[in-house]
Structures are given as structure tokens and as C-alpha cells.
Design an enzyme around this catalytic site. Structure first.
Site, PDB file in Angstrom:
ATOM      1  CG  ASP A 154     -46.574  23.860 126.884  1.00  9.91           C
ATOM      2  OD1 ASP A 154     -46.498  25.103 126.970  1.00  9.91           O
ATOM      3  OD2 ASP A 154     -46.272  23.234 125.852  1.00  9.91           O
ATOM      4  CG  ASP A 199     -50.678  27.492 117.217  1.00  7.88           C
ATOM      5  OD1 ASP A 199     -49.671  28.195 117.433  1.00  7.88           O
ATOM      6  OD2 ASP A 199     -51.604  27.349 118.025  1.00  7.88           O
TER       7      ASP A 199
END
Length: 241
Positions: free
Chosen positions: A8, A129
């Protein structure tokens, strides 16, 4: 089942967030390309990259770090974060990204998902998500009224390569993945489902492996913290001899 180690990217660094909060970022390294090489050397078949700044800003921000990873490794890479138009999809695929992940745009402009999947077969995935079962967008900052299963159903015939399902409340929290919700989604769709969020141990990897229909698992913090041994995880997911 494939293990996707997560890199990330925030401000050029390799980080992990707690439950998607950009103000709760732990920096694990300043050289994402070196981290990518370590994962490849360990035997990982894929890498999962997220441009966190891009997810919030709606455009690529950590492009230099992504390109450094692409230059440093030979394993396929999937990338999400700030990819919201056809030009950006084409740009990243042209630079060598194997699969782009569309999140916010899958909710706001599903026709773009269909167009991209038709133009680039096998190279477009969708990131779903969820917080409390509801899809969240724009870097998880905005919650919709759609459920994950509803949106997956709408994409069933779109030709996408995979769904990356993240339970936001588990992400980075080291509390274990939401196996039941992930398996329920996998049962409800023919699209391959990749689990993300909360993986904290080898037992979590094994639970996802033993669930029905889950094609892959993404792990980040557990690998960086050492709570999950990468070699053991890869061995647990390797096909039986």
C-alpha cells in the site's frame, strides 16, 4: 488459492492503514520496489498494489513508486487506487500492470467497468469494499446503500476477472478476516473472489483456503509485522502434490 502480498503506497512509502484511516498509517518501508523484490524472491506469484493517495484524490499519485516496482519485478501486479477513467486504465496496462482494480467507479459508473472489461479481457477487476455489508467508495470515505452482493450481482455478466472483497472494519486491525461474508459472496457469484482485510495468522489463511469458492487472499500488515510467516502461508496454499 493465490496469496497476494499487499504493498500500500502513501506519499511514496510502503504503509498500512488501520480500517482505511489515512491518519492512522504505519510506515513499513521507504523503498516499495525493494519490498516487491523480497516478495518475489520468497515465491509470491502476484503482487497487490494500492495507490492510497490516488484513491482519495481520484487520480494516480504514487505513479513513480508503482513504476519502480514494475521495473524491479517480473511477477504480475494488480493495482487499485485512483483509476476512474479509460485513459488511466490504458495507461497502467500499457506500463505493464497485469490487472487494474476499479473500486469507486464500479459504483458510480458501472458502464465503464463493462467497457474496460470488454476492451481488456482478463485485465479488469473490481474492488468491493464494505462497512457493515454496505459498499464504501472514495477511499472508503463515503458509504453507499448498496450491499456487496447486490453490486456483485449487477456485475455478474460484465466479464471482470475478479472481485477483491475487503471488510473495512477488519482491514489492518489484525482481528481475522470476515470468512463468512467472503464465502457468502463467493457462493453468490461466479466471479472469482479474492479476500482482503484482517488476515493475521496462518490459521486465517487456512480458514479462507478451506472455505468454498475463495480464489485468493491479500495480506499486508501481518506479513510486515511477522505475525504471518510468508513461507508457511505459501506452503499452506500450494496445490497438493
Amino acid at each position: 488459492m493465490i496469496l497476494y502480498p499487499a504493498i500500500d503506497l502513501k506519499d511514496g512509502n510502503c504503509v498500512r492503514l488501520l480500517k482505511g484511516d489515512m491518519d492512522k498509517a504505519t510506515v513499513f518501508g521507504s523503498d516499495p520496489a525493494a519490498q516487491a523484490r523480497q516478495f518475489e524472491a520468497a515465491g509470491c506469484e502476484w503482487l497487490h498494489l494500492v495507490d492510497l493517495n490516488g484513491a482519495f484524490e481520484g487520480r494516480p499519485v504514487n505513479g513513480a513508486a508503482v513504476e519502480a516496482i514494475l521495473s524491479a519485478t517480473s511477477v504480475p501486479v494488480q493495482l487499485g487506487g485512483g483509476i476512474r477513467d479509460l485513459a488511466t486504465i490504458e495507461m497502467w496496462l500499457g506500463k505493464g500492470v497485469a490487472r487494474v482494480i476499479l473500486g469507486t467507479v464500479a459504483v458510480e459508473n458501472p458502464e465503464l467497468v463493462r467497457e474496460a472489461a470488454a476492451l481488456f479481457p482478463g485485465k479488469v477487476a473490481v474492488g468491493l469494499d464494505a462497512r457493515n455489508g454496505r459498499v464504501a467508495t472514495r477511499g472508503w470515505a463515503e458509504e453507499t446503500t448498496q450491499t456487496v452482493t447486490e453490486l456483485a450481482g449487477q456485475l455478474e455478466d460484465a466479464g471482470i476477472a475478479a472481485i477483491i472483497y475487503t471488510d473495512i472494519d477488519r482491514d489492518g486491525a489484525m482481528q481475522g478476516p470476515n470468512v463468512a461474508a467472503t464465502e457468502a459472496l463467493a457462493r453468490a457469484t461466479t466471479i472469482p473472489v479474492i479476500a482482503s482485510g484482517g488476515v493475521s495468522s496462518l490459521a486465517d489463511i487456512e480458514a479462507l483456503r478451506d472455505a468454498v469458492g475463495i480464489a485468493g487472499v491479500i495480506s499486508g500488515r501481518a506479513l510486515y509485522d511477522g505475525a504471518l510467516d510468508l513461507e508457511a502461508a505459501l506452503a499452506a496454499l500450494a496445490p497438493a502434490a
